[in-house]
Design an enzyme around this catalytic site. Structure first.
Site, mmCIF file in Angstrom:
data_model
loop_
_atom_site.group_PDB
_atom_site.id
_atom_site.type_symbol
_atom_site.label_atom_id
_atom_site.label_comp_id
_atom_site.label_asym_id
_atom_site.label_seq_id
_atom_site.Cartn_x
_atom_site.Cartn_y
_atom_site.Cartn_z
ATOM 1 N N LYS A 78 67.849 -32.708 -51.660
ATOM 2 C CA LYS A 78 68.815 -32.019 -52.526
ATOM 3 C C LYS A 78 68.070 -30.982 -53.360
ATOM 4 O O LYS A 78 66.983 -31.272 -53.898
ATOM 5 C CB LYS A 78 69.480 -33.057 -53.436
ATOM 6 C CG LYS A 78 70.617 -32.521 -54.303
ATOM 7 C CD LYS A 78 71.178 -33.643 -55.201
ATOM 8 C CE LYS A 78 72.446 -33.228 -55.913
ATOM 9 N NZ LYS A 78 72.992 -34.334 -56.743
ATOM 10 N N SER A 158 77.992 -34.554 -56.111
ATOM 11 C CA SER A 158 77.328 -33.276 -55.948
ATOM 12 C C SER A 158 76.316 -33.221 -54.811
ATOM 13 O O SER A 158 75.923 -32.139 -54.392
ATOM 14 C CB SER A 158 76.616 -32.924 -57.250
ATOM 15 O OG SER A 158 75.571 -33.865 -57.496
ATOM 16 N N SER A 182 77.341 -39.078 -57.608
ATOM 17 C CA SER A 182 76.983 -37.913 -56.781
ATOM 18 C C SER A 182 76.271 -38.238 -55.482
ATOM 19 O O SER A 182 76.072 -37.356 -54.651
ATOM 20 C CB SER A 182 76.121 -36.935 -57.589
ATOM 21 O OG SER A 182 76.938 -36.142 -58.411
#
Lengths: 492, 485
Positions: A78, A158, A182
């Site tokens: 990420k 996210s 997330s």
């Protein structure tokens, strides 16, 4: 033989160990898969050259008999983790051109275990979002499609780029961060496994901070076993993070015994929201049944403050974020929009550099910390947070794990809920309590909904008892036998 | 109580001081960067100090120890649990956009400092609290015509903010407080207290009121960087407030700046413009929990502090309270004094004190240097005192010898030898000179015999002149009386 990019981490590990293929071949297959999936906008930065160099180094280590836990395994990261000399954006315009001169502890741990960096995945800006629609680099498209509906769907967020990349078989494993869900919510939306470890289990050093008391790194994989393998490599005490905990890291994979006889599973009756589809209730009941069939006892428990978790979260997380994001001022790195005075420069830089959702949360956070509102909002939220933790502590006196749905719906279409932040925030209703209480949680893909999209079940464990949580998740995974594949699978 | 007389009557000035003292520690409060003063800009900066994304603070144990030691030195309560909070505001030299400080739960609670005032009285000033916090960087406005440069060397350096109670009533008391506080910090080795280097800075909270009335509205004058300026700022600000009130105005609660060039304070921002710092506990740091046994260990290991040393100087050396107070005010002076007294057998402590407070201080003042740089060190001064004690030189000659020692760096014996300044105590030699002087001055001899005692002093002067000051004054006196009687 299965294509190399479709192997699980465990299978790739075994194949590498047996010499069935090299780390370089594995990396090449993944790079090709990454390139073939570009229309999903999974990655902000692809690092194929680095991947090949790391793979070659892994092959060399293996020849010398020095292979680590994840040697030669390609992973996606990420883009919230700082990676040395690799663009790190947090999905924000304000970090334009930022190449950190340092490597986050979690990624450094992975590279030390021999893992290979495929690229940096797309995410909601500063990890603020449940849809991956707020990234400055554009939305991520889920590899899934609703039955009879070709509209692009969100992967959740996210950590949407990481989740979609794993679901689309671009990578077997990715890392994300989970502040309010997330990792677990996009994992549920994408039909994969996503795990948030106990707060303090993985170091936060080098992760762009969203809400420091809630942020925790974790793995996204297609199997519980892979999550266990990855967590072992990621976790560990880090003296550079004062909130990291000095406890030994167990062999989580060894905990997947399949034996949960006598285990007590709590079913929190408050984990329901208005308008939650019956099929989620039904899946939850099926989960109870699977665990009972495997020899566990299920007990209804009450977590009475659950209904306050979401509002509490949406005070504490923005409060911390408003302070954490103050450092993006255009003075030292990233975007700078000039102004005649420092104040003008801040305003211009932050006005242009932050997107709407980030601004919304900075404003909320600033407001709840302001003189005159502090006690009514921030301080009260802290007190409620303590009550939420007490709910869990009391529940764990009579149960070993908790079983809940992961999210109150399946994935929605890109553009949906964009004009209604409250509806968007509701995505996290079942995941935020674990963040507020620091407990580990894992989402396991458990069934397909009528709309043709995956649904997940969440297991919440005791603090630092990821082993029991993983063992239960593994039993659910086995019982569910989830084998649906998304409409898009890389390389096919 | 010192009052100021205004146009309409008397006013009492109420002063509280907030002192920021840089802690002597190997590294910054939350990073491993060094803290050398005067280093090239941006060479003492870690990733944490520059607030790079994802960087986290880690508390420096030495800084904590120094704060606790300081609290113990101020006879203050040590809080075994304290909390670091974020004080949020934007400024280019504040990279994080917040300062990590302590707010609701400081590491040190109430304590006190005893002041010896110039009039000989003693006053106790309360300490409200001491907390740890990060310093900010520095904005350099003079490097470029239209850009501001930033030097982050100081960013993250450990400061102790020491807040007094509003117990002071004049600039003199404030000066005495700062002097005493600085002495305690230096004795403890927790801060250099060098105001000119910015290692110690002072904010002045000041209000005025009619004697006995409720507290008035206060102003805060920021960042005053010498004790002299603190006195000036207090005197100016007190007079300003009195003038405003006597003209029927009201005092605004505001932040002011002292302009050392003009000796005035100026409004910087009003209460309405005051920042809302939005303090909240720093989620990157756990509450700081101290072990009470560790605190007691630190207490036991504290060095002797000024008050205790003063008491000992009075008891052991028979010094007056005033002399002892002057000598212990600076650790270096007290060390110097003890080195002189203990450096040789039978040295007279009172004489040593007089020499240090007289000749040594005068010479230091004249040359504008510190004791550490004095050409006459403790051993040399002791040597000089020994020559007085054993009668080798007179006290008067000793002053000349001291000056010569100061100028040359040589020891007393060498100067006395080189210049032939040895006191003449040989009665025969002195008697001959006395006889000659009396014979040469019959008129004066007659005056003395007629009862004019003053003339004796004149005769002594003549004999001393004839011996270039080297005759033993006692012997001269006695022989003159015998000769003239």
């Amino acid at each position: 033989m299965t294509r190399l990019n479709e192997l699980t981490i465990a299978a790739a590990r075994d194949g590498l160990a047996k010499g069935e293929f090299s780390a370089r071949e594995l990396a090449e297959a993944h790079i090709a898969a990454m390139e073939s999936a570009r229309r999903l906008n999974l990655f902000i930065t692809e690092t194929p050259e680095r991947a090949l160099a790391m793979a070659d180094a892994a092959d060399a280590r293996r020849r010398r008999g020095e292979a680590g836990l994840l040697d030669g395994i390609p992973l996606a990261v990420k883009d919230l983790f700082c990676t040395e000399d690799v663009l790190t954006t947090a999905g924000s315009h304000i970090l334009d051109g930022f190449h950190p001169p340092y490597e986050s502890t979690v990624t450094a741990n992975l590279w030390r275990a021999g893992a290979v960096l495929l690229g940096k995945t797309n995410l909601d800006e500063f990890a603020m979002g449940s849809s991956n629609m707020t990234s400055h680099y554009g939305p991520v498209e889920s590899p899934w499609r609703r039955k009879g509906d070709n509209r692009p769907l969100v992967p959740g967020g996210s950590s949407g780029g990481s989740a979609a990349a794993v679901a689309a078989r671009v990578t077997a494993g990715a890392i994300g961060t989970d502040t309010g869900g997330s990792i677990r919510q996009p994992a549920a939306f994408c039909g994969i496994v996503g795990m948030k470890p106990t707060y303090g289990r993985c170091s936060r050093w080098g992760i762009v901070a969203f809400a420091s008391s809630l942020d925790q790194a974790g793995p996204l994989t297609r199997t519980v076993r892979d999550a266990a393998i990855m967590l072992r490599a990621m976790a560990g005490h880090d003296p550079r993070d004062s909130t990291s905990v000095d406890r030994p890291v167990p062999d989580y994979e060894a905990a997947l015994s399949g034996d949960i006889r006598g285990l007590r599973v709590g079913i929190p009756k408050e984990y329901r929201v208005d308008g939650m589809p019956d099929e989620i209730e039904a899946l939850w009941r099926r989960g109870v049944q699977w665990l009972e069939e495997a020899g566990a006892t299920t007990i209804e428990v009450s977590l009475p403050h659950t209904k306050y978790a979401l509002p509490t979260y949406y005070i504490i997380a923005p409060a911390e974020a408003s302070s954490n994001l103050a450092r993006y001022d255009g003075v030292r790195y990233g975007l700078r929009v000039p102004g005649r005075t420092p104040t003008e420069m801040y305003e211009a830089t932050r006005g242009e550099g932050f997107g709407a959702e980030v601004k919304r949360r900075v404003l909320i956070g600033t407001y709840v910390l302001s003189a005159g509102y502090y006690d009514a909002y921030y301080n009260k939220a802290r007190k409620v947070r303590a009550l939420i933790l007490r709910d869990f502590t009391e529940a764990f006196e009579s149960v070993d794990v908790l079983l809940t749905p992961t999210a109150p719906s399946t994935a929605f279409a890109q553009g949906e809920k964009m004009d209604d932040p409250i509806a968007m925030y509701l995505n996290d209703v079942f995941t935020v309590p674990a963040n507020l209480s620091g407990l580990p949680g894992i989402s396991v893909p458990a069934a397909m909904a009528e709309d043709g999209l995956p649904l997940g079940l969440q297991v919440i464990g005791r603090a630092f008892d990821e082993e029991t949580m993983l063992r239960v998740a593994h039993v659910i995974e086995t019982a569910a036998g989830f084998d649906a594949e998304p409409a898009f699978v890389a390389g096919r | 109580m010192s009052l100021i007389r205004g146009r309409t009557g008397e006013w009492e000035v109420v002063i509280g001081l907030e002192v920021h003292a840089q802690v002597i520690a190997d590294s910054k409060l939350f990073s491993g960067a060094a803290t050398a003063f005067g280093a090239e800009p941006n060479t003492q900066v870690s990733l944490v100090d520059a607030a790079m994304p994802g960087m986290l603070p880690v508390l420096n144990a030495r800084s904590v120890e120094q704060a606790v030691r300081t609290g113990l030195g101020l006879n203050a309560r040590i809080n075994l649990t304290s909390v670091f909070e974020r004080k949020n505001y934007f400024y280019p030299d504040l990279p994080q956009g917040y300062q990590i400080s302590q707010y609701l739960q400081p590491i040190v609670g109430e304590g006190e400092i005893t002041l010896d005032l110039p009039d000989g009285s003693v006053k106790t000033v309360g300490i409200e609290r001491l907390h740890l916090e990060q310093d900010a960087g520095k904005s350099l406005h003079d490097q470029h015509p239209n850009c501001t440069y930033i030097d982050l060397n100081r960013s993250g350096v450990t400061l102790m903010e020491i807040v007094s109670k509003p117990d002071m009533r004049s600039g003199d008391e404030a000066a005495a407080y700062l002097t005493k506080l600085r002495a305690i910090l230096r004795y403890l080795g927790t801060s250099t207290g060098n105001m000119e280097e910015g290692s110690m800075r002072c904010d002045i909270n000041l209000s005025v009121r009619r004697p006995g009335a409720a507290l008035g509205t206060r102003t805060e004058t920021k960042n005053v960087n010498s004790i002299r300026f603190v006195k000036q700022a207090i005197e100016y600000e007190a007079k300003r407030q009195i003038a405003v009130l006597e003209d029927g105005g009201t005092i605004e609660q505001e932040t002011r700046l002292f302009d050392p060039g003009k000796g005035v304070t100026r409004a910087m921002r009003t209460k309405e413009e005051a920042h809302d710092y939005r303090y909240f506990p720093d989620p990157d740091l756990l509450p700081l929990v101290l072990d009470s046994e560790w605190v007691e260990e630190l207490r036991r290991a504290l060095p002797e502090l000024p008050d205790a040393r003063k008491a000992r100087f009075i008891a052991d050396y028979g010094l007056s309270a005033y002399d002892a107070g002057v000598l212990v005010a600076e650790r270096e002076t007290a060390d110097y004094f003890e080195a002189v007294v203990r450096g040789g057998a039978g040295r007279d402590a009172k004489r040593a004190a007089n020499w240090i407070m007289g000749e040594v201080f005068a010479a230091l003042n004249r040359d504008g240097i510190d004791l550490a740089a004095a050409p006459v060190d403790a051993a040399r001064l002791g040597g000089l005192l020994d020559l007085i004690a054993d009668g080798t030189i007179s006290g008067r000659i000793a002053k000349d010898v001291f000056d010569a020692m100061w100028d040359s760096g040589k020891d007393a014996a060498t100067i006395v030898e080189e210049k032939g300044l040895k006191q003449i105590s040989d009665e025969g030699a002195i008697a001959a000179i006395v006889a000659r002087v009396v014979a040469d001055n019959p008129t004066q001899a007659e005056q003395f015999r007629a009862g004019n005692e003053k003339v004796l002093g004149w005769f002594v002067g003549q004999v001393m002149k004839a011996t270039r000051g080297q005759a033993n004054p006692g012997v001269v006196n006695r022989l003159l009386r015998e000769k003239l009687s």
